[in-house]
Design a protein around this motif. Structure first.
Motif, PDB file in Angstrom:
ATOM      1  N   ARG A 183      24.457  28.083  40.205  1.00  0.00           N
ATOM      2  CA  ARG A 183      23.908  28.459  41.506  1.00  0.00           C
ATOM      3  C   ARG A 183      24.712  29.596  42.117  1.00  0.00           C
ATOM      4  N   GLY A 195      19.857  23.883  40.043  1.00  0.00           N
ATOM      5  CA  GLY A 195      19.930  22.690  40.865  1.00  0.00           C
ATOM      6  C   GLY A 195      20.991  21.708  40.408  1.00  0.00           C
ATOM      7  N   ALA A 253      18.913  20.171  43.946  1.00  0.00           N
ATOM      8  CA  ALA A 253      20.244  20.127  44.557  1.00  0.00           C
ATOM      9  C   ALA A 253      20.338  19.068  45.650  1.00  0.00           C
ATOM     10  N   THR A 286      15.034  24.639  42.872  1.00  0.00           N
ATOM     11  CA  THR A 286      16.496  24.541  42.949  1.00  0.00           C
ATOM     12  C   THR A 286      16.921  23.718  44.160  1.00  0.00           C
ATOM     13  N   PRO A 314      26.308  23.580  40.027  1.00  0.00           N
ATOM     14  CA  PRO A 314      26.735  24.438  41.150  1.00  0.00           C
ATOM     15  C   PRO A 314      27.240  25.795  40.695  1.00  0.00           C
TER      16      PRO A 314
END
Length: 272
Positions: free
Chosen positions: A108, A102, A162, A158, A105
């Motif tokens: 992710r 989260g 985010a 997440t 980036p």
């Protein structure tokens, strides 16, 4: 004219109205059971409350030969141990991964697809693999629970992290916060109520995975007992066991809600 959406009830009225459908279902079951036993006294599909009471007395007094504990106690402790360890592993891993994915980036991009792929795999489908790799003991049962719910929780956490307001991140970085401090000081406090909520939503699937694993390979546990007696059509044992599992699940959900409201009242409108 009062609209239905504007009706607000007190605690006592809510409890009473909530109990009415349950009482109605029990009454319907009573009528159906008595009707079936009038036609066939040996009927096993809808056991009478008296038959279930006798079964309850049996498995709350008889002892399990393998553990020398009362049968219900042995089954409950074994299942709660597996469930508790599996949930703990899933919650801890989801918390770490949820914060990592989260806040960062790049993480992710690298790990997000892997989590998404694992999340769509039916957990019960990998149960034979777990039995082959981890054996038939506790590890495979615990692993099924953890694998079954951790990806869902990770994706939920997440997404929550985010989507936190960008202003919070910008202000923290302006004050000199690094990535670690953003995760611990900014995201984590807001994430905790969401973590408990995700855990509450995961309790149902966790019980399903537990029962499935115990049904395949086990010698004690709530799921094991249900599938053991099903070959004898012992509904007088199965129904009380299902009711007991439901009560345990309700108690766990109530405990998690209590912890969330006490620990994070701001997430519940000030605890009201």
């Amino acid at each position: 004219m009062t609209r239905l959406v504007d009706i607000r009830l007190g605690r006592g009225a809510r409890l009473l109205l909530g109990a009415l459908p349950i009482v109605a279902l029990l009454f319907v079951y009573l009528l159906a059971s008595e009707a079936r036993h009038l036609d066939n006294p040996a009927d096993k599909v809808l056991p009478t409350f008296e038959a279930m009471a006798q079964a309850i007395r049996s498995f709350t007094t008889d002892r399990d030969p393998s553990t020398d504990r009362i049968i219900l106690v042995a089954d409950t402790l074994a299942s709660l141990y597996r469930l508790g360890i599996g949930l703990a592993i899933a919650t801890a891993s989801a918390l770490v991964l949820g914060l990592l994915l989260g806040v960062m980036p790049l993480a992710r991009v690298v790990l997000g697809p892997t989590v998404a792929v694992i999340a769509v795999i039916p957990p019960v489908a990998v149960l034979p693999i777990l039995f082959i790799v981890l054996g038939l003991d506790e590890a495979s049962k615990i692993a099924l629970i953890a694998i079954g719910i951790a990806p869902f929780m990770t994706r939920d956490l997440t997404s929550f992290v985010a989507n936190l307001p960008v202003e919070q991140t910008v202000k923290a970085q302006t004050l000199g916060a690094n990535s670690w401090q953003l995760a611990i000081r900014v995201a984590l406090p807001q994430l905790m109520p969401r973590l408990i909520e995700a855990l509450r939503l995961s309790m149902g699937p966790a019980w399903v995975f537990l029962i499935a694993s115990e049904a395949v390979a086990s010698d004690v546990g709530l799921g094991y007992r249900i599938f053991l007696v099903r070959r004898y059509f012992a509904m007088d044992i199965i129904l009380p066991y299902v009711a007991w599992i439901s009560l345990l699940a309700i108690a766990a959900d109530a405990l998690l809600l209590f912890v969330s409201r006490r620990g994070f009242p701001w997430a519940h409108g000030g605890g009201r």
